[in-house]
Scaffold this motif. Structure first.
Motif, mmCIF file in Angstrom:
data_model
loop_
_atom_site.group_PDB
_atom_site.id
_atom_site.type_symbol
_atom_site.label_atom_id
_atom_site.label_comp_id
_atom_site.label_asym_id
_atom_site.label_seq_id
_atom_site.Cartn_x
_atom_site.Cartn_y
_atom_site.Cartn_z
ATOM 1 N N LEU A 148 34.497 33.388 55.849
ATOM 2 C CA LEU A 148 34.643 32.128 55.140
ATOM 3 C C LEU A 148 33.574 31.178 55.678
ATOM 4 N N VAL A 149 32.576 30.873 54.847
ATOM 5 C CA VAL A 149 31.427 30.074 55.279
ATOM 6 C C VAL A 149 31.339 28.794 54.463
ATOM 7 N N ARG A 150 30.768 27.776 55.078
ATOM 8 C CA ARG A 150 30.545 26.537 54.361
ATOM 9 C C ARG A 150 29.508 26.750 53.268
ATOM 10 N N ASN A 151 29.741 26.084 52.140
ATOM 11 C CA ASN A 151 28.796 26.169 51.029
ATOM 12 C C ASN A 151 28.767 24.801 50.354
ATOM 13 N N GLY A 152 27.896 23.914 50.848
ATOM 14 C CA GLY A 152 27.862 22.543 50.374
ATOM 15 C C GLY A 152 29.124 21.823 50.798
ATOM 16 N N SER A 153 29.800 21.192 49.841
ATOM 17 C CA SER A 153 31.029 20.462 50.135
ATOM 18 C C SER A 153 32.258 21.351 50.100
ATOM 19 N N SER A 154 32.075 22.626 49.773
ATOM 20 C CA SER A 154 33.196 23.552 49.683
ATOM 21 C C SER A 154 32.951 24.739 50.622
ATOM 22 N N ASN A 155 33.494 25.898 50.288
ATOM 23 C CA ASN A 155 33.276 27.102 51.080
ATOM 24 C C ASN A 155 33.207 28.317 50.176
ATOM 25 N N GLN A 156 32.819 29.428 50.769
ATOM 26 C CA GLN A 156 32.684 30.688 50.044
ATOM 27 C C GLN A 156 33.199 31.812 50.932
ATOM 28 N N LEU A 157 33.984 32.709 50.360
ATOM 29 C CA LEU A 157 34.443 33.887 51.091
ATOM 30 C C LEU A 157 33.521 35.054 50.765
ATOM 31 N N LEU A 158 32.773 35.500 51.772
ATOM 32 C CA LEU A 158 31.904 36.674 51.618
ATOM 33 C C LEU A 158 32.705 37.902 52.031
ATOM 34 N N VAL A 159 32.718 38.929 51.219
ATOM 35 C CA VAL A 159 33.495 40.135 51.518
ATOM 36 C C VAL A 159 32.606 41.360 51.409
ATOM 37 N N PRO B 97 35.312 45.863 46.175
ATOM 38 C CA PRO B 97 34.653 46.335 44.944
ATOM 39 C C PRO B 97 33.242 45.785 44.804
ATOM 40 N N ALA B 98 32.381 46.604 44.205
ATOM 41 C CA ALA B 98 30.990 46.186 44.007
ATOM 42 C C ALA B 98 30.891 45.059 42.987
ATOM 43 N N SER B 99 31.779 45.067 42.002
ATOM 44 C CA SER B 99 31.802 43.993 41.009
ATOM 45 C C SER B 99 33.249 43.568 40.784
ATOM 46 N N HIS B 100 33.430 42.278 40.528
ATOM 47 C CA HIS B 100 34.782 41.756 40.334
ATOM 48 C C HIS B 100 34.684 40.379 39.692
ATOM 49 N N SER B 101 35.825 39.845 39.294
ATOM 50 C CA SER B 101 35.874 38.512 38.694
ATOM 51 C C SER B 101 36.761 37.568 39.500
ATOM 52 N N VAL B 102 37.030 37.913 40.758
ATOM 53 C CA VAL B 102 37.902 37.105 41.603
ATOM 54 C C VAL B 102 37.158 35.868 42.097
ATOM 55 N N LYS B 103 37.788 34.712 41.991
ATOM 56 C CA LYS B 103 37.197 33.490 42.524
ATOM 57 C C LYS B 103 37.254 33.527 44.046
ATOM 58 N N LEU B 104 36.088 33.386 44.703
ATOM 59 C CA LEU B 104 36.007 33.479 46.160
ATOM 60 C C LEU B 104 35.473 32.185 46.773
ATOM 61 N N SER B 105 35.782 31.079 46.158
ATOM 62 C CA SER B 105 35.361 29.776 46.688
ATOM 63 C C SER B 105 36.555 28.825 46.720
ATOM 64 N N ASP B 106 36.375 27.692 47.404
ATOM 65 C CA ASP B 106 37.427 26.670 47.517
ATOM 66 C C ASP B 106 38.709 27.273 48.086
ATOM 67 N N GLY C 27 44.863 34.235 45.531
ATOM 68 C CA GLY C 27 44.027 35.317 45.036
ATOM 69 C C GLY C 27 44.001 36.468 46.017
ATOM 70 N N ALA C 28 43.408 37.586 45.610
ATOM 71 C CA ALA C 28 43.310 38.764 46.478
ATOM 72 C C ALA C 28 42.167 39.639 45.994
ATOM 73 N N ILE C 29 41.654 40.449 46.932
ATOM 74 C CA ILE C 29 40.573 41.377 46.606
ATOM 75 C C ILE C 29 40.627 42.539 47.585
ATOM 76 N N GLY C 30 40.245 43.731 47.095
ATOM 77 C CA GLY C 30 40.226 44.894 47.971
ATOM 78 C C GLY C 30 40.528 46.174 47.234
ATOM 79 N N HIS C 31 41.149 47.105 47.937
ATOM 80 C CA HIS C 31 41.419 48.444 47.417
ATOM 81 C C HIS C 31 42.424 48.396 46.273
ATOM 82 N N ARG C 32 42.112 49.080 45.187
ATOM 83 C CA ARG C 32 42.954 49.030 44.001
ATOM 84 C C ARG C 32 44.362 49.540 44.287
#
Length: 624
Positions: free
Chosen positions: A187-198, A204-213, A239-244
């Motif tokens: 979980l890293v700072r990204n401007g005034s918010s943050n971003q979760l890098l996974v 998954p290589a591609s996904h539609s999960v929101k990974l900010s705020d 939210g969640a992300i990972g193994h199906r």
């Protein structure tokens, strides 16, 4: 008069989570326009704006004690150049000391099988500061000198780090790390918010999960789950992300239920999650066999309760209501079904005080008489032995602790017994060991450690404290006086995996002040203060030849005689067997010592034995 520019301390920052019992570390960047190198800059910690006295308050690393709970901690530095010039004191942003991790109490995490603190671990929780996190075979650490994250480890266990992420970890001390068995989340700072890098084997290589705020992040063995920070009306709160199939998908019904009921914390079994809300409700998702589906009859129970606590085994959840009610779900063979007779016995004794989990079973301590009642897989702790029943039914249980497939209870009079898989700590405690435990506990006036009188692995005593630790296969009981000196040390369980001490090892523990105890799957590591020397390391249990960390490599011994702050572990997930094998296989864990000078000493089965200084070549390395 000197015309040299005064030095400046830039970006002072507190590295680590200020959880009670752990350490946080002060970090800053020294600058001097005149080119003078840094001298002995003055460090100072503040609690609620008052300076913490020396020596504790003037060191880089600060132990977060119970006295700080609920207050603000600030790190400050007055930069001093080697040529003598002094700059202005600069202070960090404040952090609030707490005993909870993102809404989950220490009791809930310690009593659950998979520790609920976002770092892949079991048995003994990792240090609360969380400056070092690990999967089952790789690690990430935040270096105070460079304010940069460093990573190392084995392929398929979260390595390598994607190149496009590396710039996020440079000069970014606000990074917070989380892990599954084979994945990292940052979980890293990204401007005034943050971003979760996974990244990692299950992401998954591609996904539609929101990974900010994102407000808070949690993990099970396969997935990461998170609570969003102040979402707009009608947006998902979690939210969640990972193994199906193992916790990556949250149903629309759960999301809609949370629109009007704020989520407080997310708990994890091996492959499922459960969220507890502000109104005391619980919702689950993930693998149905691991607690991801709540049956209709259990849903009815949960809806009649205000749930305050949740304890997790490997494949089942146990929810505890504010009035001692209890509801369980998950794998029926592994603790997910509470037998009617056991439920009635709990109700008749006032409900639940505490619940402790191992891999496949639970043990409840009742409210009125503090009796112990277990259920789950029979040979692995779900069914008590006759001798354990004698102690359990007498009540007045003071402490309860689990290994992988066994439990141990200790009463306030010092009576103790274990049950479960015999080779994994569940064999009946021998007469001599019973006598040692009785002497260690029975001679002091003791009560449960928690301020809420919850029974767990620790107890307070008139002269100090007593605590039971465990790994996969053995138990360790330590009794200490108020000044930290050792009153008693008792071990039992598998002799090759921590259940035995040599006379020399025992004497060293008795002569020193035990500052912390940690474990791998089959070994223990202790940080000691001996006379004026603080921070020496002692280990015992499964050896290097057994691919564990119960002995220190000779080439690294010189770095572990003093100056060690705390130990982290890199554990492997316990293997599954229908019948626990008599000879445990080697599963490759390691220990990592955090040193005052900023180095890390690591040894065991799944790391290179080395003294690791971030950004420098390893010393004393031996390829594994």
């Amino acid at each position: 008069m000197s015309t040299k520019a005064p030095p400046v301390a830039r970006e002072p920052f507190i590295i680590g989570d200020p959880l009670i019992g752990g350490f946080v570390c002060g970090s800053y960047r020294y600058e001097n326009a005149s080119g003078s190198s840094e001298g002995s800059s003055r460090l100072q910690w503040y609690f609620n704006n008052a300076p913490i006295p020396a020596p504790e308050g003037t060191l880089r690393d600060l132990k977060v004690t119970e006295a700080f709970e609920g207050g603000s901690l600030v790190f400050a530095v007055t930069p001093i150049a080697a040529s003598g010039e002094s700059g202005v004191e600069t202070r960090s942003e404040a952090k609030t000391a707490t005993s909870d991790f993102q809404g989950i109490s220490q009791e809930e995490s310690e009593n659950s099988f998979l520790k609920q603190e976002g770092n892949f671990s079991f048995h003994v929780p990792e240090p609360g500061g969380r400056r070092f996190v690990s999967t089952g075979g790789a690690f990430g650490l935040l270096d105070w000198a460079s304010q940069t994250m460093f990573f190392e480890g084995q392929a398929t266990w979260g390595m390598p780090v994607p190149p496009e992420f590396l710039n996020y970890f440079k000069n970014n001390p606000a990074t917070r790390m989380f892990t599954t068995e084979r994945d990292f989340g940052a979980l890293v700072r990204n401007g005034s918010s943050n971003q979760l890098l996974v990244w990692g084997a299950n992401m998954p290589a591609s996904h539609s999960v929101k990974l900010s705020d994102i407000k808070t992040v949690y993990s099970n063995r396969w997935c990461l789950a998170f609570i969003y920070n102040n979402p707009a009306q009608g947006e998902n709160r979690i939210g969640a992300i990972g193994h199906r199939g193992d916790g990556d998908v949250i149903s629309a019904d759960i999301q809609q239920a949370l629109y009007f009921d704020i989520p407080l914390a997310i708990y994890a079994t091996e492959n499922a999650f459960a969220v507890r809300t502000e109104n005391g409700k619980v919702y689950a998702w993930g693998n149905a066999a691991g607690g991801g589906t709540i049956p209709p009859n259990v849903r009815q129970q949960l809806d009649s309760m205000f749930v305050e606590r949740i304890i997790a085994a490997a494949a089942a959840f146990c929810a505890i209501g504010r009035n001692g009610e209890i509801a369980v779900w998950g794998n029926p063979n592994d603790g997910g079904t509470l037998p009617t007779a056991a439920h009635l016995e709990i109700i008749e004794d006032g409900g639940v005080n505490s619940v402790i989990a191992n891999t496949t079973a639970f043990c409840a301590i009742t409210r009125d008489r503090r009796k112990a009642i277990s259920w789950g897989k029979a040979p692995e702790g779900g069914t008590m032995s006759a001798t354990a029943l004698v102690v359990a039914k007498k009540g007045s249980i003071l402490m309860c602790k689990a290994t992988r497939w066994a439990f141990c209870i200790v009463s306030d009079s010092g009576e103790a017994e274990a049950w479960g898989a015999p080779q994994y700590g569940g064999a009946s405690i021998t007469g001599p060991v019973r006598a040692e435990i009785a002497a260690a506990v029975g001679e002091v006036r003791a009560g449960p450690r928690s301020a809420k009188d919850y029974v767990g692995s620790r107890a307070i005593t008139v002269p100090g404290k007593v605590q039971v630790y465990s790994n996969d296969l053995s138990f360790l009981l330590c009794s200490q006086n108020t000044d930290g000196s050792t009153r008693a040390v008792v071990v039992w369980g598998h002799h090759a995996h921590g259940g035995a001490l040599t006379a020399v090892q025992r004497q060293r523990l008795m002569d020193g002040r035990i500052k912390g105890v940690w474990c791998t799957n089959g070994a223990y590591g202790v940080v000691l203060a001996q006379g004026p020397v603080y921070g020496s390391v002692m280990v015992w249990g499964a050896t290097l030849a057994m691919e564990d960390a119960g002995e220190i490599p000779p080439e690294l011994a010189q770095y572990l005689t003093q100056g060690v702050i705390e130990l982290y572990s890199i554990k492997r997930y316990p293997f599954y067997e229908i019948i626990p094998p008599p000879n445990p296989p080697h599963i490759d864990p390691s220990l990592v010592a955090v040193c005052e000078d900023g180095s890390y000493v690591m040894w065991g089965g799944n790391v290179r034995n080395q003294r690791y200084v971030p950004g420098q070549p390893a010393k004393g390395a031996g390829e594994k």
